[in-house]
Scaffold this motif. Structure first.
Motif, short mmCIF file in Angstrom:
data_model
loop_
_atom_site.label_atom_id
_atom_site.label_comp_id
_atom_site.label_asym_id
_atom_site.label_seq_id
_atom_site.Cartn_x
_atom_site.Cartn_y
_atom_site.Cartn_z
N ASP B 240 36.37 -31.06 21.32
CA ASP B 240 35.23 -31.94 21.54
C ASP B 240 34.11 -31.20 22.28
OD1 ASP B 240 36.54 -33.94 20.29
OD2 ASP B 240 37.13 -35.02 22.11
N LYS B 243 32.31 -29.05 19.96
CA LYS B 243 31.51 -29.87 19.05
C LYS B 243 30.20 -30.28 19.73
CE LYS B 243 32.26 -34.08 16.54
NZ LYS B 243 33.17 -35.21 16.55
N THR B 244 30.35 -30.77 20.99
CA THR B 244 29.19 -31.22 21.74
C THR B 244 28.23 -30.05 21.97
OG1 THR B 244 30.85 -32.49 22.92
CG2 THR B 244 28.59 -32.73 23.66
N ALA B 245 28.83 -28.90 22.36
CA ALA B 245 28.00 -27.72 22.64
C ALA B 245 27.19 -27.34 21.40
CB ALA B 245 28.89 -26.57 23.08
N GLU B 247 26.38 -29.21 18.86
CA GLU B 247 25.40 -30.25 18.56
C GLU B 247 24.17 -30.15 19.46
OE1 GLU B 247 28.47 -33.61 16.84
OE2 GLU B 247 27.43 -33.95 18.76
N LYS B 248 24.45 -30.00 20.78
CA LYS B 248 23.37 -29.97 21.77
C LYS B 248 22.52 -28.71 21.62
CE LYS B 248 23.80 -33.72 24.11
NZ LYS B 248 24.97 -34.09 24.90
N LEU B 249 23.23 -27.56 21.51
CA LEU B 249 22.50 -26.28 21.50
C LEU B 249 21.73 -26.08 20.20
CD1 LEU B 249 25.20 -24.01 23.20
CD2 LEU B 249 23.08 -24.85 24.21
N ASP B 251 20.47 -28.33 18.46
CA ASP B 251 19.56 -29.44 18.19
C ASP B 251 18.12 -28.94 18.30
OD1 ASP B 251 18.67 -31.89 17.69
OD2 ASP B 251 19.11 -32.74 19.67
N PRO B 253 14.38 -29.48 18.26
CA PRO B 253 13.46 -30.64 18.30
C PRO B 253 12.40 -30.54 17.20
CG PRO B 253 13.61 -29.48 20.41
CD PRO B 253 14.24 -28.61 19.42
#
Lengths: 262, 254
Positions: B240, B243-245, B247-249, B251, B253
């Motif tokens: 997880d 996955k989060t890393a 998604e966040k990194l 991302d 803008p």
């Protein structure tokens, strides 16, 4: 995961164990019945790290290895051929053997079978037969209208003929021994047949050369002891449950692995 | 970064093995003369990255390795069977069995007689006495086995005992080095010579049951399952985290 299959061998073994015990309990009142027990052995081991393998070129060896066993197998259901207790019946043609030996019975097809069940009868022609009507060997015919049937420890059958005051010998019931009586094959009806494992039958006379003696008007009870059978049954049932628990524990481990996939 | 995954994997693989060992013990809870196996673990160190890559000292990563299963040779409970051919060994001794592959050793004393009158194990292998197989005569009865393994019988109408041999009992200085072969047999590897055992006693009419402690095995089983599930959860959390890393990194803008 090997644990699943290992536990399955354990469950199968305990199932067989319960079968053997229940057959003993069912035959607790069967004349001449000899109890069986299941004998188990461990299955082959996977030596993942072999004990005693060289651990260095200095000659040091592994003090312990990793051995993973594969479960359990049934190696046999040997029969315990111990003496059963004698019960008095008062019937003239009931005979119990005290000691070694089996009665020899001739089957309709001419072959011989062996039994410890001495509850004999007379058929229409006066022959001494077992409960299935097969003659006891050597064949003995009781003359009509005779009285005072007596069987001594050697198996000699004497009767008093009409008009006579002294008993007449009409025959002698023989006994048969086997070097490995536990190797006899049960065929039902309290009968056994000889096998290559039992060795050849050795015919002889009761109360001679180590053959047992005969007790008229007695029957040999089964050698099953209720207390030990019940405790064995409880132990087998618990062992079965524990193996089932191992299956569910192994299943739980597999589940947690498969839950990683999303 | 993948260390958690790999360390976790090493632990889970070892736990699976331990579960196999527990399953084998439980499966053999009614096997006569069976000796329980216990698992041993060892730490296996591996440095994670080269020391130059970090300002501080890089720490070594510990993996787990199963280093051995040791055999619990403690005495199993003995059960009274009243069978004259059942023997339980009181002490550290083993019976010597002749198999096609050579001499093997066993604690399973549920013995039989074969069609040649020889004393054999339930699997049909000859049990050896001081001078080869023990052979009974066709007219032998009332077998008696003394505490020292001496076997006597009454032959035919004799009232005096005839000696049929003496069970050979052996023990080992390093019993752990014995190899389990299955079929309740052990084989001796190099450096483990069988020595005559004069201390152990033979008990006729008894069998030695398995020394598996079912309560301990059940708790060990639960322990293994829980540990395994914990590692799975850990791996899940690590996954997880990745996955989060990602998604966040990643991302970007708009």
């Amino acid at each position: 995961m090997r644990a699943l299959y290992t536990a399955a061998t354990g469950m199968a073994a305990q199932e067989l164990n319960v079968q053997v015990i229940s057959n003993n309990i069912a035959n607790m009142r069967t004349t001449g019945y000899k109890k069986q027990r299941a004998a188990f052995q461990d299955l082959i081991y996977d030596h993942v790290r072999r004990v005693g393998a060289q651990a260095s070129d200095q000659g040091t060896v592994l003090p312990v290895g990793v051995d993973i066993g594969g479960g359990v197998k049934t190696v046999g259901t040997p029969r315990l051929m111990s003496q059963g207790t004698l019960a008095q019946t008062g019937n003239d043609l009931d005979i119990a053997i005290r000691g070694e030996g089996f009665f020899k019975i001739q089957m309709p097809d001419g072959t011989f079978t062996y039994t410890r069940d001495g509850s004999f009868q007379m058929d229409a022609t006066g022959r001494v037969v077992n409960a299935q009507g097969n003659p006891v060997q050597p064949t003995i015919t009781i003359p009509q209208n005779s009285s005072g049937l007596a069987i001594n420890a050697q198996g000699q059958v004497t009767v008093t003929l009409p008009g006579s005051t002294t008993p007449t010998t009409v025959g002698q019931i023989g006994l048969t021994r086997f070097i490995n009586k536990a190797g006899l094959q049960p065929i039902g009806d309290n009968l056994f047949t000889d096998t290559p494992a039992s060795g050849a039958p050795q015919d002889g006379i009761a109360n001679v050369d180590g053959y047992g003696d005969m007790q008229q008007s007695n029957l040999e009870q089964a050698n099953v002891e209720a207390v030990s059978e019940i405790s064995d049954l409880i132990a087998a049932q618990r062992a079965y449950e524990m193996n089932a628990k191992v299956v569910s524990a192994a299943d739980q481990m597999l589940q947690s692995t498969s839950a990683l996939f999303r | 970064m993948e260390n958690t995954l790999l360390v976790g994997l090493s632990r889970q693989m070892v736990l699976e093995r331990q579960m196999d060992v527990v399953a084998n013990n439980v499966a053999n809870v009614t096997t006569n003369g069976y000796k329980a196996d216990k698992s041993l673990f060892a730490e296996y160190l591996k440095s994670g990255a080269h020391e130059d890559n970090f300002v501080g000292k890089d720490r070594a990563v510990s993996y787990v390795l199963d280093s051995g299963t040791f055999k619990d040779f403690s005495q199993g409970p003995t059960e009274l069977t009243k069978n004259p051919l059942d023997v339980a060994i009181d002490g550290a001794g083993f019976l010597v069995v002749q198999t096609p592959a050579g001499e093997r050793y066993t604690r399973d004393g549920g013995l039989q007689i074969n069609n040649q009158g020889q004393l054999v194990t339930a699997a049909g292998d000859q049990v050896l006495g001081g001078s080869g197989p023990i052979v009974f005569q066709p007219t032998d009865h009332d077998v008696s086995i003394a505490a020292d393994g001496n076997i006597t019988v009454l032959e035919g109408i004799n009232r005096i005992d005839s000696v049929r041999g003496k069970l050979r009992l052996v023990s080992f200085a390093q019993a752990q080095a014995l190899l389990k072969e299955g079929s309740n047999l052990y084989s001796a590897g190099t450096g483990t010579a069988a020595q005559p055992d004069i201390v152990s006693k033979v008990r006729q009419g008894f069998v030695e049951k398995s020394n598996v402690n079912s309560v301990a095995e059940m708790s060990r089983m639960i322990e293994v399952t829980r540990a395994y599930t914990q590692i799975s959860t850990l791996l899940q959390q690590q996954s997880d985290l990745h996955k989060t890393a990602i998604e966040k990194l990643a991302d970007v803008p708009a």
